[in-house]
Design an enzyme around this catalytic site. Structure first.
Site: not given
Length: 298
Positions: A187, A254
């Site tokens: 991320h 995600d």
């Protein structure tokens, strides 16, 4: 902490289709599945209770986005019980790979059985000393020593969810690990966008990526951003990583976007559109979506 944490919001029920179709063979390199809870109970000591987000729903999302394959990452709501991942791999072996989470109670030899099913790495969590969650969230890199020889033999990935303030202290250790097996950071390091790309942790990440010592996932820009729904404040981080080394980048949805409020829940088609807009060269998109995940996980 409540014995049963509150149930979090679920993902958008039907994501829009991306404006530009991804290239053939494209991979979503970071997603989670949860439940169904009646079959795969959630762990005690977890920090959140997700709604069911089963493998069938995830495969339907891949189809809707035009993605060929996906990499499932063990979600913290299931703790160290990876049964939900192993079941998904058995049911869709051609489309799915997985990253597991385990602690020191597992025998290293068990990784060989997981490998045959499609597991391709373990995930570790590295927190800043003053930013540790008040619930069970994975294991740190100290557990890697137990599994390192077998992981090295199998060519597995060391995936690290790392607090941005923690990375400078462990960058040299990650570079050493990367000489034996791939290191993947999650991320874009989740640096709050307001800190800017000069943030010391992000600069350490850029050096690792630029030197080829780490991969990073261009995923979850909403976890950096204060600018829903376009997340423009996260774009400089994406751009800096793209400039540093496009051969060390991956992309992921995600999904199902744990712990994001319903009012700011991202649309996965919109996230793929952002990736396309922020990665203008088709050859870079092919590297990130197809070539690099194929090399690491298939």
């Amino acid at each position: 902490m409540s014995a049963t944490p509150a149930r979090i919001a679920g993902p958008v029920a039907l994501s829009r289709r991306p404006r530009v179709a991804p290239p053939p063979g494209a991979v979503d390199a970071h997603a989670h599945i949860f439940g169904p809870e009646a079959r795969f109970p959630f762990a005690e000591g977890r920090g959140y209770t997700p709604p069911d987000a089963p493998v069938e729903a995830y495969l339907a999302l891949l189809d809707r986005l035009g993605l060929a394959r996906g990499v499932l990452v063990q979600g913290n709501a299931h703790g160290f019980d990876n049964a939900v991942l192993l079941d998904a791999l058995e049911r869709a072996p051609d489309r799915l790979r997985a990253i597991a989470i385990t602690d020191g109670r597992l025998a290293p030899e068990a990784l060989r059985d997981w490998h045959r099913l499609g597991v391709r790495g373990l995930r570790f969590h590295e927190h800043a000393p003053d930013a540790r969650p008040g619930y069970v969230q994975g294991v740190g890199l100290e557990v890697l020593a137990r599994f390192r020889p077998v992981m090295r033999e199998l060519g597995w990935v060391v995936q690290v969810f790392c607090h941005h303030r923690r990375l400078p202290a462990i960058a040299a250790e990650l570079a050493a690990i990367a000489r034996e097996m791939p290191v993947v950071l999650d991320h874009m390091l989740m640096v709050p966008a307001a800190r800017g790309i000069a943030d010391p942790g992000f600069q350490a990440l850029l050096r690792l990526v630029g030197e080829g010592a780490a991969h990073v996932k261009l995923s979850a820009p909403y976890r950096l951003s204060a600018g829903f729904p376009d997340h423009a404040d996260a774009r400089p981080f994406h751009a800096a990583l793209l400039a540093a080394n496009p051969d060390r980048l991956l992309w992921g949805t995600d999904w199902p976007h744990t712990s994001i409020p319903a009012a700011t829940m991202p649309d996965d088609g919109g996230l793929l559109d952002l990736f396309t807009d922020w990665t203008p060269r088709a050859e870079d998109r092919a590297r990130i979506l197809v070539e690099t995940p194929a090399r690491l996980f298939w």
